[in-house]
Design an enzyme around this catalytic site. Structure first.
Site, PDB file in Angstrom:
ATOM      1  CG  ASP A  23      14.885 -44.395  -7.330  1.00 15.84           C
ATOM      2  OD1 ASP A  23      16.396 -45.147  -7.206  1.00 15.84           O
ATOM      3  OD2 ASP A  23      14.469 -43.531  -7.371  1.00 15.84           O
ATOM      4  NE  ARG A  33      28.589 -45.841   5.553  1.00 14.36           N
ATOM      5  CZ  ARG A  33      28.331 -45.094   4.716  1.00 14.36           C
ATOM      6  NH1 ARG A  33      27.687 -44.565   4.500  1.00 14.36           N
ATOM      7  NH2 ARG A  33      29.833 -44.478   4.388  1.00 14.36           N
ATOM      8  CE  LYS A  34      31.293 -46.636  -1.963  1.00 15.67           C
ATOM      9  NZ  LYS A  34      32.490 -46.144  -2.464  1.00 15.67           N
TER      10      LYS A  34
END
Length: 323
Positions: A229, A276-277
């Site tokens: 992550d 925005r991704k």
């Protein structure tokens, strides 16, 4: 520096505390010297510390209020001036560390930072832990894969970077991988990070200790997810609007057990962006090139990031609780 408030306070203390008469006489003489600028004899009948006859007992007992008020104002003025100095001095971003006052560092910006003048001496166990950590860092720096990426740095294609550049002295202790999990038999060495020039690919080298296990001698899958992550975030955020984003989706495939007490290499890559991704992928490998874990991750940048940026900056500088 001398007023009737201090005179009355001296008179009050002298009447309540058993002090030798010679000590009182010397005190009177010193008070006379500071009040008149001359050395007046203690036998003088016109001593400046005599309380006027019209002064009541209540005024005598409470006569120290003026002195205390002045002392309070002096203290407040000194504190305000010191704070203004620390704010004016751009080299002093942590209280009064830039002032010429030795090692004293009052915690003005935060209550979480200990005064560095009172840091305890490391124990023998801690010194041994630091020594082992230094040896691991040296061993990691001499890995063949690390040498390959250092050669890429020389060509200008890649660069070596600090994986935790965004952390400050205030935020590091509360960060999971840079603070909480840092230590012997955990994440005992500072990761090595290599970043491609376009900021769309990174490679991390780190050591996984035995105290990070789920099953004995096998690294916990949740920790591996955390590392992936963070790695995908390192390539997503530089390519998102305002360089801010949150993990919206994280999919993992565990290919092989990850054994403890070994160096691993993490690769992460930014695939594409849609508004925005940001879409990323990453993987963990051992030094033999075996793929241990793979993942894909989606990051989303907030619609209104300005407020979040302001709060993040405040927290980084130590203004805890600011809104």
């Amino acid at each position: 520096m001398f007023n009737r408030g201090s005179v009355r306070l001296s008179r009050t203390l002298a009447t309540k505390v058993p002090i030798r008469s010679s000590t009182i006489a010397r005190s009177k003489q010193q008070c006379s010297f500071y009040a008149t600028g001359s050395n007046t004899s203690s036998n003088s009948t016109a001593s400046p510390i005599d309380v006027p006859k019209h002064t009541s007992a209540a005024q005598t007992n409470n006569g120290n209020s003026g002195w205390l008020q002045k002392l309070t104002l002096m203290t407040a003025s000194a504190a305000a001036g010191a704070f203004a100095y620390s704010k004016y001095n751009t080299a002093s971003m942590e209280g009064l560390s830039g002032m010429p006052i030795g090692k004293m560092t009052p915690t003005i910006l935060t209550e979480e930072e200990p005064d560095q003048a009172y840091v305890t001496k490391p124990t023998l166990e801690k010194l041994e832990e630091i020594k082992r950590s230094v040896l691991l860092e040296k061993e990691m720096a001499e890995l063949d894969l690390v040498a390959e990426y250092k050669d890429k740095v020389k060509t200008g294609e890649w660069k070596e970077a600090n994986p935790y550049w965004y952390l400050t002295k205030n935020t590091t202790p509360h960060h999971l991988t840079a603070g909480t999990l840092r230590g012997e038999n955990m994440l005992s060495v500072h990761p090595l990070k290599f970043e491609r020039k376009d900021q769309k690919a990174i490679v991390l080298f780190l050591h996984l200790g035995r105290s990070l296990c789920g099953h004995d001698r096998i690294i916990h899958g949740g920790l591996l997810a955390t590392l992936l992550d963070e790695a995908t975030g390192m390539v997503a955020l530089p390519n998102l609007p305002y360089h801010i984003g949150f993990t919206a989706n994280l999919n993992l495939n565990y290919r092989k057990p990850v054994k403890a007490d070994q160096f691993v290499m993490i690769k992460a890559e930014y695939e594409r962006g849609e508004g925005r991704k940001g879409y990323t992928k990453a993987s963990i490998h051992d030094l033999d090139g075996n793929t241990l874990v793979e993942c894909t991750a989606l990051f989303v940048s907030p619609k209104n990031p300005v407020t979040m940026v302001a709060n993040y900056v405040k927290n980084s500088l130590g203004f805890a609780g600011s809104s």
